[in-house]
Design a protein around this motif. Structure first.
Motif, short mmCIF file in Angstrom:
data_model
loop_
_atom_site.label_atom_id
_atom_site.label_comp_id
_atom_site.label_asym_id
_atom_site.label_seq_id
_atom_site.Cartn_x
_atom_site.Cartn_y
_atom_site.Cartn_z
N THR A 1 46.45 37.77 69.91
CA THR A 1 47.09 37.82 71.23
C THR A 1 48.16 38.92 71.35
OG1 THR A 1 47.99 36.40 72.97
CG2 THR A 1 48.92 36.09 70.78
N GLY A 2 48.73 39.37 70.23
CA GLY A 2 49.75 40.43 70.29
C GLY A 2 50.92 40.00 71.17
N SER A 3 51.21 40.78 72.20
CA SER A 3 52.31 40.45 73.11
C SER A 3 51.95 39.31 74.06
CB SER A 3 52.68 41.69 73.93
OG SER A 3 51.54 42.14 74.64
N CYS B 1 46.30 33.05 69.66
CA CYS B 1 46.49 33.08 68.20
C CYS B 1 46.73 34.50 67.72
CB CYS B 1 45.24 32.57 67.50
SG CYS B 1 44.78 30.93 68.04
N ASP B 2 47.48 34.59 66.63
CA ASP B 2 47.67 35.88 65.97
C ASP B 2 48.10 35.58 64.53
OD1 ASP B 2 48.18 38.89 67.44
OD2 ASP B 2 48.77 38.68 65.34
N ILE B 3 47.86 36.55 63.67
CA ILE B 3 48.28 36.39 62.27
C ILE B 3 49.74 36.83 62.10
CG2 ILE B 3 47.60 38.66 61.40
CD1 ILE B 3 46.34 37.13 58.99
N SER B 4 50.26 37.57 63.06
CA SER B 4 51.61 38.12 62.94
C SER B 4 52.64 37.19 63.58
CB SER B 4 51.65 39.50 63.62
OG SER B 4 52.96 39.82 64.02
N ILE C 1 50.81 48.29 72.28
CA ILE C 1 51.18 48.50 73.68
C ILE C 1 49.93 48.18 74.51
CG2 ILE C 1 51.96 50.20 75.38
CD1 ILE C 1 53.14 51.76 72.90
N PRO C 2 50.03 47.21 75.42
CA PRO C 2 48.80 46.84 76.15
C PRO C 2 48.21 48.00 76.94
CG PRO C 2 50.74 45.70 77.03
CD PRO C 2 51.19 46.44 75.82
N ARG C 3 46.87 48.06 76.96
CA ARG C 3 46.15 49.15 77.63
C ARG C 3 45.47 48.63 78.90
NH1 ARG C 3 48.22 50.88 73.06
NH2 ARG C 3 47.15 52.49 71.85
N ILE D 1 40.28 30.84 74.54
CA ILE D 1 41.13 31.29 73.43
C ILE D 1 41.29 32.80 73.48
CG2 ILE D 1 39.19 31.43 71.78
CD1 ILE D 1 41.23 30.49 69.63
N ASP D 2 42.50 33.26 73.19
CA ASP D 2 42.80 34.69 73.07
C ASP D 2 43.07 34.94 71.58
OD1 ASP D 2 43.83 37.26 73.19
OD2 ASP D 2 45.68 36.69 74.25
N LEU D 3 42.12 35.60 70.92
CA LEU D 3 42.23 35.83 69.47
C LEU D 3 42.91 37.18 69.22
CD1 LEU D 3 38.63 34.63 68.88
CD2 LEU D 3 40.56 33.63 67.65
N PRO E 1 40.38 43.02 69.30
CA PRO E 1 40.76 43.07 67.88
C PRO E 1 41.07 44.49 67.42
CG PRO E 1 38.38 42.96 68.10
CD PRO E 1 38.92 43.01 69.49
N PRO E 2 41.65 44.63 66.21
CA PRO E 2 41.80 45.98 65.65
C PRO E 2 40.41 46.52 65.32
CG PRO E 2 42.57 44.29 64.10
CD PRO E 2 42.12 43.58 65.32
N TYR E 3 40.04 47.66 65.91
CA TYR E 3 38.66 48.12 65.72
C TYR E 3 38.55 49.57 65.23
CZ TYR E 3 39.51 49.47 70.66
OH TYR E 3 40.05 49.96 71.81
N ASP F 1 44.61 33.23 60.93
CA ASP F 1 43.79 34.37 60.51
C ASP F 1 42.45 34.20 61.24
OD1 ASP F 1 42.32 36.31 59.28
OD2 ASP F 1 42.76 35.66 57.23
N TRP F 2 42.28 34.92 62.33
CA TRP F 2 41.17 34.70 63.28
C TRP F 2 40.97 33.21 63.53
CZ3 TRP F 2 41.84 38.62 65.78
CH2 TRP F 2 41.90 39.89 65.23
N TRP F 3 39.83 32.61 63.13
CA TRP F 3 39.56 31.22 63.52
C TRP F 3 40.14 30.19 62.56
CZ3 TRP F 3 37.07 30.11 68.10
CH2 TRP F 3 36.42 31.18 68.73
C1 LIG Z 1 44.44 45.43 69.29
S1 LIG Z 1 45.76 44.25 69.09
C2 LIG Z 1 45.57 43.34 70.61
C3 LIG Z 1 46.83 42.74 71.14
C4 LIG Z 1 46.70 42.17 72.56
N1 LIG Z 1 45.66 41.16 72.62
C5 LIG Z 1 46.40 43.29 73.55
O1 LIG Z 1 45.24 43.37 74.01
O2 LIG Z 1 47.29 44.08 73.86
C6 LIG Z 1 45.05 43.21 67.86
C7 LIG Z 1 45.87 41.98 67.46
O3 LIG Z 1 45.17 41.30 66.43
C8 LIG Z 1 46.09 40.79 65.50
N2 LIG Z 1 45.41 40.57 64.22
C9 LIG Z 1 45.10 41.48 63.25
N3 LIG Z 1 44.48 40.89 62.23
C10 LIG Z 1 44.38 39.56 62.55
C11 LIG Z 1 43.84 38.44 61.89
N4 LIG Z 1 43.26 38.53 60.67
N5 LIG Z 1 43.90 37.24 62.51
C12 LIG Z 1 44.48 37.13 63.73
N6 LIG Z 1 45.03 38.15 64.41
C13 LIG Z 1 44.97 39.36 63.82
C14 LIG Z 1 47.19 41.84 65.44
O4 LIG Z 1 48.40 41.30 64.94
C15 LIG Z 1 47.25 42.29 66.90
O5 LIG Z 1 48.23 41.57 67.60
#
Ligand SMILES: C[S@@+](CC[C@H](N)C(=O)[O-])C[C@H]1O[C@@H](n2cnc3c(N)ncnc32)[C@H](O)[C@@H]1O
Length: 286
Positions: free
Chosen positions: A99-101, A120-123, A72-74, A95-97, A167-169, A150-152
């Protein structure tokens, strides 16, 4: 649950605007609608996030479709868009790495019609939704390019002026994962399943590699959103990769939330624009 949330759930159920509900407050729901409404109320009482129940969330003043495949965007993330609007050169590529939604890329494209954007996104499910949001918000002729990567790894070999990432942190054992909305959000979007710095490191390494092969163009900046207690660790990681830590954006709660890295110290005009982005954001005058 607040009265507002109950009204919002009813709006979703009936697909009618609030004005309609207020003007028809004597309307009686039939049995099947009543059953569905009770189910929504129960789910909300169990903690399911409003954005998943209503199917949308506002970001940068735009209405995005949201589902359970994406974070859910913050509001903190809006700063990345403020900064990119000011720093992307005319007709430049960003580039938006992860990107989610699609919020970051779509909001930037909405404000900068000249920009070339990669998202880009892996999902696959996230990408499907991001593409729908781009169509819905920007129209069929939008200039966003989506890639599953998968990232780059599968990012096309293009010159990039800016790289943006939320990113997921969270670390795999972060107690927040078991609290509030996070319980319902995809783990892939929240945690790298390690110490919380794995995805950030992969993004930095890819950025550095692209710069070595000449694919990072002026101003050549990488923006990374991170946890409110990670700023020092993220700075040290960037510096260990030979990146210059140029700026830190502070969120509305006073925590450093986005770190900006470059290949060299930022020029004075770049710093001015970053400060301007921070002022606009914190004063809500966007
Ligand atoms: C914290 S969310 C951010 C989504 C969106 N950018 C936002 O700010 O609401 C992180 C995103 O990274 C993606 N992600 C996770 N691992 C990844 C990977 N190895 N390569 C690319 N994207 C990845 C997830 O699917 C998710 O959409």
């Amino acid at each position: 649950m607040s009265r507002l949330e109950r009204i919002m759930l009813l709006e979703t159920l009936l697909a009618k605007p609030r004005e309609y509900l207020l003007a028809h407050d004597d309307h009686i729901l039939d049995e099947s609608l009543l059953e569905r409404y009770r189910k929504l109320l129960t789910m909300r009482a169990e903690g399911h996030p409003m954005a998943y129940l209503t199917g949308h969330r506002e970001f940068f003043g735009l209405r995005f479709e949201i589902n359970r495949a994406v974070l859910i965007p913050r509001p903190e993330t809006e700063w990345l868009v403020h900064a990119a609007i000011r720093l992307l050169p005319e007709h430049g590529t960003a580039i938006d790495l992860g990107t989610g939604s699609g919020v970051i890329a779509v909001a930037l494209a909405h404000c900068r019609h000249d920009a070339r954007l990669l998202a880009c996104d892996i999902s696959d499910k996230a990408l499907e939704l991001a593409m729908r949001n781009a169509q819905q918000i920007l129209g069929p002729d939008h200039r966003l390019r989506f890639e599953r990567s998968d990232w780059w790894e599968a990012v096309p070999m293009l010159g990039l002026a800016l790289a943006l990432a939320n990113p997921p942190y969270l670390s795999h054992d972060d107690p927040h994962l078991e609290q509030g909305d996070l319980r319902f959000e995809p783990r892939l979007a929240l945690s790298d399943q390690g110490d919380g710095l794995g995805a950030i490191e992969a993004i930095m390494e890819g950025f550095k590699h692209r710069s070595r092969i000449g694919l990072i163009e002026d101003p050549g900046l990488l923006f990374i959103e991170h946890g409110y207690q990670q700023a020092e660790a993220v700075k040290a990681l960037g510096e260990s990769k030979g990146l210059y830590h140029g700026f830190e954006a502070i969120d509305l709660a006073g925590h450093p939330r986005v770190s900006c890295f470059g290949l060299r110290p930022p020029k004075a005009d770049v710093l001015d624009r970053l400060k301007d982005a921070s002022l606009t954001w914190s004063s809500g005058t966007a």
